[in-house]
Design a protein around this motif. Structure first.
Motif, PDB file in Angstrom:
ATOM      1  N   LYS A 110       1.231 -11.706  -0.580  1.00 59.90           N
ATOM      2  CA  LYS A 110       2.114 -12.165  -1.654  1.00 59.90           C
ATOM      3  C   LYS A 110       2.167 -11.131  -2.777  1.00 59.90           C
ATOM      4  O   LYS A 110       3.231 -10.810  -3.307  1.00 59.90           O
ATOM      5  CB  LYS A 110       1.609 -13.514  -2.194  1.00 59.90           C
ATOM      6  N   ARG A 111       1.013 -10.574  -3.106  1.00 60.85           N
ATOM      7  CA  ARG A 111       0.986  -9.597  -4.191  1.00 60.85           C
ATOM      8  C   ARG A 111       1.724  -8.317  -3.800  1.00 60.85           C
ATOM      9  O   ARG A 111       2.430  -7.719  -4.619  1.00 60.85           O
ATOM     10  CB  ARG A 111      -0.450  -9.300  -4.591  1.00 60.85           C
ATOM     11  N   ALA A 112       1.558  -7.913  -2.531  1.00 56.17           N
ATOM     12  CA  ALA A 112       2.270  -6.710  -2.084  1.00 56.17           C
ATOM     13  C   ALA A 112       3.775  -6.937  -2.131  1.00 56.17           C
ATOM     14  O   ALA A 112       4.542  -6.070  -2.548  1.00 56.17           O
ATOM     15  CB  ALA A 112       1.835  -6.342  -0.667  1.00 56.17           C
ATOM     16  N   LEU A 113       4.203  -8.113  -1.707  1.00 55.73           N
ATOM     17  CA  LEU A 113       5.646  -8.389  -1.691  1.00 55.73           C
ATOM     18  C   LEU A 113       6.197  -8.462  -3.113  1.00 55.73           C
ATOM     19  O   LEU A 113       7.326  -8.046  -3.378  1.00 55.73           O
ATOM     20  CB  LEU A 113       5.937  -9.672  -0.904  1.00 55.73           C
ATOM     21  N   LYS A 114       5.384  -8.969  -4.038  1.00 56.90           N
ATOM     22  CA  LYS A 114       5.819  -8.997  -5.444  1.00 56.90           C
ATOM     23  C   LYS A 114       5.981  -7.579  -5.978  1.00 56.90           C
ATOM     24  O   LYS A 114       6.920  -7.274  -6.703  1.00 56.90           O
ATOM     25  CB  LYS A 114       4.773  -9.717  -6.304  1.00 56.90           C
ATOM     26  N   VAL A 115       5.040  -6.713  -5.598  1.00 53.05           N
ATOM     27  CA  VAL A 115       5.110  -5.324  -6.045  1.00 53.05           C
ATOM     28  C   VAL A 115       6.330  -4.634  -5.444  1.00 53.05           C
ATOM     29  O   VAL A 115       7.054  -3.914  -6.126  1.00 53.05           O
ATOM     30  CB  VAL A 115       3.809  -4.569  -5.629  1.00 53.05           C
ATOM     31  N   ARG A 116       6.570  -4.870  -4.169  1.00 54.34           N
ATOM     32  CA  ARG A 116       7.634  -4.140  -3.473  1.00 54.34           C
ATOM     33  C   ARG A 116       9.021  -4.717  -3.751  1.00 54.34           C
ATOM     34  O   ARG A 116      10.009  -4.001  -3.672  1.00 54.34           O
ATOM     35  CB  ARG A 116       7.365  -4.114  -1.963  1.00 54.34           C
ATOM     36  N   PHE A 117       9.074  -6.007  -4.005  1.00 52.66           N
ATOM     37  CA  PHE A 117      10.384  -6.647  -4.221  1.00 52.66           C
ATOM     38  C   PHE A 117      10.354  -7.444  -5.524  1.00 52.66           C
ATOM     39  O   PHE A 117      10.412  -8.675  -5.506  1.00 52.66           O
ATOM     40  CB  PHE A 117      10.730  -7.568  -3.044  1.00 52.66           C
ATOM     41  N   PRO A 118      10.267  -6.731  -6.645  1.00 51.66           N
ATOM     42  CA  PRO A 118      10.101  -7.442  -7.923  1.00 51.66           C
ATOM     43  C   PRO A 118      11.264  -8.393  -8.226  1.00 51.66           C
ATOM     44  O   PRO A 118      11.073  -9.365  -8.953  1.00 51.66           O
ATOM     45  CB  PRO A 118      10.001  -6.316  -8.949  1.00 51.66           C
ATOM     46  N   ASP A 119      12.423  -8.137  -7.646  1.00 53.40           N
ATOM     47  CA  ASP A 119      13.586  -8.966  -7.986  1.00 53.40           C
ATOM     48  C   ASP A 119      13.967  -9.975  -6.910  1.00 53.40           C
ATOM     49  O   ASP A 119      14.967 -10.671  -7.045  1.00 53.40           O
ATOM     50  CB  ASP A 119      14.803  -8.070  -8.268  1.00 53.40           C
ATOM     51  N   VAL A 120      13.211  -9.993  -5.834  1.00 54.04           N
ATOM     52  CA  VAL A 120      13.521 -10.945  -4.759  1.00 54.04           C
ATOM     53  C   VAL A 120      12.379 -11.934  -4.648  1.00 54.04           C
ATOM     54  O   VAL A 120      11.217 -11.567  -4.772  1.00 54.04           O
ATOM     55  CB  VAL A 120      13.677 -10.225  -3.397  1.00 54.04           C
ATOM     56  N   ASN A 121      12.720 -13.173  -4.416  1.00 58.39           N
ATOM     57  CA  ASN A 121      11.681 -14.162  -4.240  1.00 58.39           C
ATOM     58  C   ASN A 121      11.284 -14.204  -2.775  1.00 58.39           C
ATOM     59  O   ASN A 121      12.077 -14.580  -1.926  1.00 58.39           O
ATOM     60  CB  ASN A 121      12.217 -15.507  -4.709  1.00 58.39           C
ATOM     61  N   LYS A 122      10.078 -13.773  -2.477  1.00 57.33           N
ATOM     62  CA  LYS A 122       9.588 -13.810  -1.101  1.00 57.33           C
ATOM     63  C   LYS A 122       8.551 -14.929  -1.010  1.00 57.33           C
ATOM     64  O   LYS A 122       7.505 -14.869  -1.665  1.00 57.33           O
ATOM     65  CB  LYS A 122       8.939 -12.470  -0.735  1.00 57.33           C
ATOM     66  N   ASP A 123       8.852 -15.933  -0.202  1.00 55.83           N
ATOM     67  CA  ASP A 123       7.915 -17.049  -0.053  1.00 55.83           C
ATOM     68  C   ASP A 123       6.855 -16.720   0.986  1.00 55.83           C
ATOM     69  O   ASP A 123       7.181 -16.312   2.107  1.00 55.83           O
ATOM     70  CB  ASP A 123       8.651 -18.314   0.408  1.00 55.83           C
ATOM     71  N   VAL A 124       5.614 -16.902   0.611  1.00 53.51           N
ATOM     72  CA  VAL A 124       4.517 -16.774   1.577  1.00 53.51           C
ATOM     73  C   VAL A 124       3.974 -18.176   1.838  1.00 53.51           C
ATOM     74  O   VAL A 124       3.772 -18.949   0.901  1.00 53.51           O
ATOM     75  CB  VAL A 124       3.411 -15.846   1.034  1.00 53.51           C
ATOM     76  N   ILE A 125       3.838 -18.525   3.108  1.00 52.32           N
ATOM     77  CA  ILE A 125       3.342 -19.854   3.466  1.00 52.32           C
ATOM     78  C   ILE A 125       2.204 -19.725   4.472  1.00 52.32           C
ATOM     79  O   ILE A 125       2.373 -19.103   5.522  1.00 52.32           O
ATOM     80  CB  ILE A 125       4.466 -20.723   4.082  1.00 52.32           C
ATOM     81  N   VAL A 126       1.073 -20.289   4.124  1.00 52.83           N
ATOM     82  CA  VAL A 126      -0.053 -20.325   5.064  1.00 52.83           C
ATOM     83  C   VAL A 126       0.078 -21.584   5.902  1.00 52.83           C
ATOM     84  O   VAL A 126       0.408 -22.656   5.394  1.00 52.83           O
ATOM     85  CB  VAL A 126      -1.389 -20.352   4.305  1.00 52.83           C
ATOM     86  N   LEU A 127      -0.136 -21.449   7.195  1.00 56.54           N
ATOM     87  CA  LEU A 127      -0.121 -22.621   8.066  1.00 56.54           C
ATOM     88  C   LEU A 127      -1.287 -22.470   9.046  1.00 56.54           C
ATOM     89  O   LEU A 127      -1.260 -21.587   9.899  1.00 56.54           O
ATOM     90  CB  LEU A 127       1.213 -22.702   8.822  1.00 56.54           C
ATOM     91  N   ALA A 128      -2.308 -23.308   8.875  1.00 54.74           N
ATOM     92  CA  ALA A 128      -3.509 -23.134   9.691  1.00 54.74           C
ATOM     93  C   ALA A 128      -4.131 -24.482   9.999  1.00 54.74           C
ATOM     94  O   ALA A 128      -3.800 -25.503   9.386  1.00 54.74           O
ATOM     95  CB  ALA A 128      -4.508 -22.251   8.953  1.00 54.74           C
ATOM     96  N   GLY A 129      -5.040 -24.498  10.934  1.00 49.85           N
ATOM     97  CA  GLY A 129      -5.716 -25.726  11.332  1.00 49.85           C
ATOM     98  C   GLY A 129      -6.762 -26.163  10.316  1.00 49.85           C
ATOM     99  O   GLY A 129      -7.044 -25.455   9.344  1.00 49.85           O
ATOM    100  N   ASP A 130      -7.341 -27.340  10.575  1.00 46.95           N
ATOM    101  CA  ASP A 130      -8.333 -27.857   9.628  1.00 46.95           C
ATOM    102  C   ASP A 130      -9.631 -27.055   9.693  1.00 46.95           C
ATOM    103  O   ASP A 130     -10.274 -26.844   8.668  1.00 46.95           O
ATOM    104  CB  ASP A 130      -8.599 -29.345   9.853  1.00 46.95           C
ATOM    105  N   GLY A 131      -9.991 -26.605  10.868  1.00 51.23           N
ATOM    106  CA  GLY A 131     -11.201 -25.787  10.963  1.00 51.23           C
ATOM    107  C   GLY A 131     -11.050 -24.520  10.141  1.00 51.23           C
ATOM    108  O   GLY A 131     -11.937 -24.137   9.376  1.00 51.23           O
TER     109      GLY A 131
END
Ligand SMILES: Cc1ncc(C[n+]2csc(CCOP(=O)(O)OP(=O)(O)O)c2C)c(N)n1
Ligand code: SF4
Ligand SMILES: [Mg+2]
Lengths: 299, 210, 415
Positions: A110-131
């Motif tokens: 997320k931080r890299a995408l903010k740095v590289r695309f300061p004017d675009v909203n890039k959504d980062v979504i984590v999707l993982a199991g309970d373990g």
């Protein structure tokens, strides 16, 4: 990437597999008001995968992928587990690196995408199991919340380690007998939704995936709030029918039972007052957009 | 020790990576042929002849040219189509890199995890990789060398591929066009294409139509 | 097979898509690394190793640095924080553990950023699961490893044992002797590991304290220059930013089905990682003065072969021995992965006895050398010091004399 960039080179278009031609023609990229209701009329962002037949994770994936507001600018981060059988087949770029480090990877991403695309909203979504979320990765899950990272964490809670054959997990119910809990689990299901809110999540929802409307709303809320406020958390009950001994048709009933009054998954949501206001505005905006779209069609 | 030569296989149960056998990639202005560094200018004709001499010459365009993610990509795709027409050569896409479930149709696609299936199925004896990410190309090129007798050619936009039997580096639209021109010139000089007759595959949203 | 590569152009290959002259951070000018590294004027500066790391990063056009405290790298990691505050680094934060930090670095690199971090000893081992993942995923992250002890009982003192654990991760592993090496290789390291045919992580190792905490004269270029920015679209694998195809892309999908095709693919993947390590040779030559090793008087029958600060101690020992009329040559190994197999073979071709002094108790470098040399009974592993001990030149002198069967009194008085 803008919707305009998701297109095939004309000169080679007609050798591309039908699936991709269909995706370019009808997938709902670039439409903020995309919805699970588009399933059937538009190309879904998921191809055939190898989950067990009837696994509720499959339907959860479909609802999530059809309702995230900007798939063309979203990157998922997964973790080792049953979900990783699906991710290669998902039409949104995604990362698997190790088991349990998903929230750390997402923080860097997320931080890299903010740095590289300061004017675009890039959504980062984590999707993982309970373990992944609650046991091996709990440290990194919570630290990303403490640090107020701007991304959403989704946990597919099937109350055990499915991919390794059904071992005890922190989100398993107390007393449940499983591998590595031969005399029944000795402690309560970890109250991660409450912990998440306390740890700094601005929006938290816990529910089953029996009702697509609800899943859609929770996911969209979580993504919008993550953009503006900070971390958000959605825990979805996706029972592992294989390990709890259900038939492929029985997943839905299991979820309905679990969300009924007194069940473990009665829907709950936590959010700050600020977020409540913000989501109200978002709702109003969406309604206005839909109304305008309808008017444009009928005009 | 003898210099390793990057030749078509079938080479071994698990052939080595050419780089580990001391093959070094070309520098700008150079190409390589069977692991020997040659002048890029000489590569056009050698590679064109190889393609014209093949019975089932095939181009495998990858995602970087199949998708028009920038203007250049679209132009490259055009240049590739022209090359395919000039030879003639089949076009079979490497649409993505995922291990596909349940399996691919080797007649109309190639996958880096088991490229040999497509080579064997179509009896491809010379192929071009273009627009494929370098890591995925190298995986595939090595597997092809291991189990098939196909002569592999990489038109690489970066540093080239020593795991191919021949490779350009820094490929761009102009260079692809130049390769096409070389093919046309050789044909006009009487070098005949040995390609077996075929129909180019044609897909639509609904399925395969040719 | 570790073939030697002959330098052809001795130039750093630079992407055509880089706009030289463009503005970097804080008004710095993006400069051709060849001009920056080899042609521009340099001024002497008297700095600690930590300050040198900062000086290099200031010119590295760095996107992301993620920090975590552990001696002896804490100072460098904090100094880069100062650079961030000044605007010379685009993003910086403290992670929660080295395992997390290395995963955060991975996330940033997957997202197309140039990434740097530092660690040491227990931090390196805590993070270990990440390193083969970085290499397998072709992430060109640079980690500066300031080596220290790793086993219980705890010690913060210099010891290079941790490097042994890095050797088969698929990373490039370099071993700096001096602060000057460290400076030049940090900058050069980005240029090597980001090459599309290499595109691998680099563990740039140095001996903790001996390099990080001592002051040395280092030649630095002006601060108005910086490296070209990293171009993620030349990567050999798709960047995870949803700006490049294919968008149906998992980095990286499991390859573990129980069938021959899967085994083969995984094996081919592993080969490709080590092939990429091999490809780095060509690009490393300009950074390392034309060779992965340095040699002095290798026509002599007795040689010291070493890496890191053991080289400096060896050089001093050679001076002492020279006074007694014993002539010894020196081989400095700069890159451990790739290993300069042929270079070391050539350099040691005439040697009758080869001493390998090391700052660790196990002697992993001697093992590496024994594995590649003919007549490897010539190799005498040692002397070894560990746990923070210094390696006085006299100890090397003593070892060499002992090895040659010469009586020596120098160490008799030491308790
Ligand atoms: C470091 C590490 N430890 C253990 C494993 C083995 N492992 C793989 S998947 C998994 C369980 C995943 O459980 P969960 O996160 O709940 O996902 P599910 O499969 O239930 O969807 C485990 C323990 C691993 N891959 N890596
Ligand atoms: S093991 Fe359980 S969670 Fe995994 S795919 Fe099968 S039913 Fe779903
Ligand atoms: Mg689970």
């Amino acid at each position: 990437m803008s919707k305009e960039k998701i297109q095939l080179s004309e000169a080679l278009e007609d050798i591309m597999p039908s699936e991709y031609q269909e995706m370019v023609a009808t997938a709902t990229f670039g439409n903020e008001d995309r919805s699970w209701k588009d399933i059937g009329s538009s190309k879904e962002l998921i191809e055939q995968h190898s989950l067990c037949a009837g696994c509720p994770e499959s339907i959860a994936f479909r609802y999530i992928l059809s309702s995230i507001p900007a798939p063309e600018d979203t990157v998922f981060v997964g973790s080792t587990g049953c979900t990783s059988l699906v991710f290669p087949m998902v039409g949104v770029q995604n990362i698997h690196s190790l088991f349990g480090n998903q929230n750390a990877v997402a923080s860097g991403l997320k931080r890299a995408l903010k740095v590289r695309f300061p004017d675009v909203n890039k959504d980062v979504i984590v999707l993982a199991g309970d373990g992944a979320t609650v046991d091996i990765g709990l440290d990194m899950t919570m630290q990303s919340w403490f640090r107020q990272e701007n991304f959403t964490t989704i946990c597919f809670d099937n109350e055990l380690y499915a991919n390794t054959g059904g071992q005890e997990s922190g989100l398993m119910q107390k007393g449940f007998v499983s591998k590595m809990a031969p005399m029944g689990k000795k402690f309560e299901k970890v109250r991660l939704p409450e912990i998440a809110f306390e740890a700094g999540c601005h929006y938290v929802a816990c529910l089953t995936v029996s009702k697509p409307n609800r899943v859609e709303k929770a996911i969209r809320n979580a993504v919008y709030v993550a953009r503006e406020f900070g971390p958000t958390y959605v825990q979805l009950y996706t029972p592992c029918i294989l390990e709890i001994g259900k038939q492929s048709m029985e997943g839905l009933d299991e979820m309905k039972d679990a969300e009924a009054i007194g069940g473990r998954f009665v829907m709950k949501e936590f959010m700050t007052d600020e977020v409540k206001e913000f989501l109200k505005e978002k709702d109003a905006e969406q309604k206005a957009r839909k109304k305008a779209a309808k008017a444009a069609v009928s005009a | 020790m003898e210099q390793y030569v990057v030749k078509p296989g079938p080479e071994a149960f698990l052939p080595p990576a050419a780089a580990s056998m001391g093959i070094v990639l070309p520098d700008p202005g150079e190409a390589h042929y069977e692991g020997r560094i040659i002048d890029e200018e000489d590569a056009y004709e050698q590679i064109a002849r190889k393609l014209l001499g093949a019975k089932v010459p095939t181009i495998f365009p990858g995602p970087l040219v199949l998708w028009k993610w920038n203007e250049k990509a679209g132009k490259k795709a055009e240049a590739i189509r022209e090359l395919a027409n000039a030879l003639p050569a089949r076009l079979i896409p490497m649409a993505d890199y995922r291990p596909k479930y349940p399996k691919i149709d080797p007649e109309v696609e190639i996958n880096p995890n088991h490229p040999n299936l497509t080579i064997w199925h179509n009896k491809i004896d010379a192929c071009i990789f273009v627009g494929v990410h370098c890591h995925q190309a190298n995986l595939a090129l090595k597997i092809i060398r291991g189990g098939t007798d196909c002569f592999t050619i990489a038109l690489c936009a970066q540093a080239g591929h020593e795991d191919a039997c021949a490779s350009f580096r820094d490929i761009n639209v102009e260079k692809i066009k130049k390769l096409t021109e070389t093919v046309k010139r050789l044909k006009s000089e009487g070098v005949e294409s040995q390609a077996l007759p075929f129909t180019q595959i044609k897909m639509t949203r609904a399925g395969r139509v040719a | 097979m570790n073939k030697k590569v002959e330098p052809k152009s001795n130039k750093i290959l630079v992407s055509e898509s880089v706009n030289l002259g463009e503005e970097g951070l804080k008004g710095q000018k993006v400069t051709d690394p060849n001009v920056m590294m080899f042609e521009s004027e340099r001024e002497p500066n008297f700095l600690t190793g930590s300050e040198v790391i900062k000086a290099a990063i200031k010119r590295a056009n760095l996107d992301v640095m993620i920090a975590y405290p552990i001696t002896p790298q804490s100072e460098a990691a904090a100094l880069i924080g100062e650079l961030f505050a000044e605007g010379y680094v685009r993003e910086y934060f403290r992670g929660e553990s080295e395992f997390a930090v290395m995963s955060q670095c991975a996330g940033a690199a997957f997202g197309g950023a140039r990434v740097f971090t530092t660690t040491a000893g227990p931090g390196t081992l805590r993070a270990m699961e990440n390193f083969p993942m970085w290499a397998g995923s072709r992430l060109p992250i640079q980690v500066c490893v300031t080596c220290r002890g790793i086993n219980s009982p705890l010690s913060i003192q210099p010891d290079t044992l941790e490097m042994a654990y890095l050797l088969e991760t698929g990373m490039l592993v370099w071993h700096a002797e001096t602060a000057q090496d460290l400076y030049d290789w940090i900058l050069g390291g980005f240029m090597v590991s980001e090459q599309p045919d290499v595109h691998l992580p680099l563990a740039l190792c140095c001996d903790g304290f001996f390099v990080t905490h001592t002051k040395d004269t280092v030649m630095l270029q002006g601060e108005e220059m910086c490296l070209p920015r990293y171009d993620p679209y030349r990567s050999p694998v798709p960047c995870m930013d949803m700006e490049c195809p294919p968008i149906r892309m998992m980095r990286d999908p499991f390859i573990m089905k129980s069938n021959y095709i899967s085994y083969m693919t995984h094996a081919s993947w592993q080969q490709e990682i080590h092939a990429a390590v091999e490809r780095s040779r060509k690009h490393t030559l300009p950074i390392m003065n034309g060779s992965l090793i340095d040699t002095e008087n290798v026509d002599r029958e007795i040689l010291i072969v070493a890496s890191g600060t053991a080289v400096s101690q060896g050089r001093e020992a050679i001076r002492l021995l020279e006074e007694e009329g014993i002539k010894v040559g020196l081989v400095k190994i700069k890159s451990i992965r790739p290993f300069p197999t042929e270079e070391v073979r050539e350099a040691t071709a005439n040697a009758k006895t080869i001493f390998v002094p090391e700052f660790n108790i196990r002697g992993w470098l001697a093992r590496e050398i024994k594995a590649i040399l003919p007549n490897n009974e010539r190799v005498i592993a040692g002397p070894h010091v560990a746990g923070g001990m210094t390696m006085p030149s006299e100890v090397i002198v003593e070892e060499i004399k002992k090895g040659l069967g010469i009586k020596s009194a120098t160490m008799d008085r030491r308790g």
